[in-house]
Scaffold this motif. Sequence first.
Motif, PDB file in Angstrom:
ATOM      1  N   UNK A  92       0.825  -1.211   0.000  1.00 11.89           N
ATOM      2  CA  UNK A  92       0.000   0.000   0.000  1.00 11.89           C
ATOM      3  C   UNK A  92       0.861   1.263   0.000  1.00 11.89           C
ATOM      4  N   UNK A  93       1.904   1.276   0.830  1.00 12.39           N
ATOM      5  CA  UNK A  93       2.728   2.477   0.972  1.00 12.39           C
ATOM      6  C   UNK A  93       3.594   2.736  -0.249  1.00 12.39           C
ATOM      7  N   UNK A  94       4.164   1.661  -0.827  1.00 16.63           N
ATOM      8  CA  UNK A  94       5.165   1.819  -1.869  1.00 16.63           C
ATOM      9  C   UNK A  94       4.640   1.528  -3.266  1.00 16.63           C
ATOM     10  N   UNK A  95       4.010   0.369  -3.448  1.00 13.78           N
ATOM     11  CA  UNK A  95       3.537  -0.001  -4.786  1.00 13.78           C
ATOM     12  C   UNK A  95       2.343   0.850  -5.214  1.00 13.78           C
ATOM     13  N   UNK A  97       1.680   3.758  -3.926  1.00 12.59           N
ATOM     14  CA  UNK A  97       2.131   5.150  -3.900  1.00 12.59           C
ATOM     15  C   UNK A  97       1.363   6.083  -2.992  1.00 12.59           C
ATOM     16  N   UNK A  98       0.647   5.547  -1.995  1.00 15.64           N
ATOM     17  CA  UNK A  98      -0.100   6.446  -1.112  1.00 15.64           C
ATOM     18  C   UNK A  98       0.763   6.939   0.044  1.00 15.64           C
ATOM     19  N   UNK A  99       1.967   6.412   0.170  1.00 16.64           N
ATOM     20  CA  UNK A  99       2.901   6.898   1.174  1.00 16.64           C
ATOM     21  C   UNK A  99       2.587   6.398   2.570  1.00 16.64           C
ATOM     22  N   UNK A 100       3.538   6.602   3.484  1.00 21.51           N
ATOM     23  CA  UNK A 100       3.369   6.130   4.857  1.00 21.51           C
ATOM     24  C   UNK A 100       2.222   6.841   5.567  1.00 21.51           C
ATOM     25  N   UNK A 101       2.103   8.161   5.339  1.00 19.50           N
ATOM     26  CA  UNK A 101       1.037   8.919   6.004  1.00 19.50           C
ATOM     27  C   UNK A 101      -0.334   8.457   5.521  1.00 19.50           C
ATOM     28  N   UNK A 102      -0.474   8.319   4.205  1.00 13.74           N
ATOM     29  CA  UNK A 102      -1.745   7.870   3.646  1.00 13.74           C
ATOM     30  C   UNK A 102      -2.087   6.463   4.078  1.00 13.74           C
ATOM     31  N   UNK A 103      -1.095   5.578   4.037  1.00  9.10           N
ATOM     32  CA  UNK A 103      -1.322   4.199   4.445  1.00  9.10           C
ATOM     33  C   UNK A 103      -1.684   4.090   5.912  1.00  9.10           C
ATOM     34  N   UNK A 104      -0.977   4.837   6.764  1.00  6.29           N
ATOM     35  CA  UNK A 104      -1.248   4.791   8.203  1.00  6.29           C
ATOM     36  C   UNK A 104      -2.644   5.320   8.518  1.00  6.29           C
ATOM     37  N   UNK A 105      -3.035   6.403   7.842  1.00  4.88           N
ATOM     38  CA  UNK A 105      -4.361   6.984   8.066  1.00  4.88           C
ATOM     39  C   UNK A 105      -5.462   6.025   7.659  1.00  4.88           C
ATOM     40  N   UNK A 152       3.166   0.183   8.893  1.00  2.00           N
ATOM     41  CA  UNK A 152       3.180   1.505   8.267  1.00  2.00           C
ATOM     42  C   UNK A 152       3.674   2.576   9.241  1.00  2.00           C
ATOM     43  N   UNK A 153       3.236   2.500  10.497  1.00  7.17           N
ATOM     44  CA  UNK A 153       3.672   3.467  11.504  1.00  7.17           C
ATOM     45  C   UNK A 153       5.178   3.359  11.767  1.00  7.17           C
TER      46      UNK A 153
END
Length: 252
Positions: A92-95, A97-105, A152-153
Amino acid sequence: MNNKTAHTLSKVPEVTLLFWIIKIAATTLGETGGDAVTMSMNLGYLVGTIIFAVIFLIAVAAQIGVKGFHPFLYWATIIATTTVGTTLADFADRSLGIGYAGGSTLLFILLLSSLAIWYRTLGSVSVDTVNSPKAEMFYWVTIMFSQTLGTALGDWMADTAGFGYSGAAIVFSAMLALVVFLYYRTKVSRTVLFWAAFILTRPLGAVVGDFLDKPISAGGLELSRYSASLALFGFILGCLLIFKQRAASRVH
């Protein structure tokens, strides 16, 4: 009501110090094991997620299907949740492309939604009440979301926030220490504190796992993911063989 009917056993272990030691080791194993498949084997995040999702579904089905508490099966299922959580969070974070913040949220919202639906449906999210198939389904879905969120966090704190692996480990350890303080010194809900600790042990395990296997230039020890995973598995197995775990119980 006699003692036999007043007292029922759940299908999860009693929450003791041993529980948390194995939990942290299992989450660290999830990080090194997940990375071993997706990175060291070069299978990628999507394929790794599919592999571990199948293992997770099989483990959960077996856990729900058995009668009573079985330590080895329970912890195998926990490890399955943490490995699929690792690869899913990375995907979710890398492939995506929603990033760590987006994935964590996103994962935080899914986790809270799972807990809210569980509570609305059964009236409690306490682990002591996990003694029916419906409760177990909520339990394992919630754990899967918490494990994924924790990955993710951990990555967000270590990379984006700039704490590095050792710095992030200190931060999450301090947060866990605060939970322990609240447990012994306040009357905050034990169920709330349990889930807070359960969630926080995952990013702690994630950054410790990254610290073990990431390159020295990136702040890690650059250990083999395979050897680190094997050592962690051996530690967990040793704990289960040496120390007896009991099922959590509740009084009706």
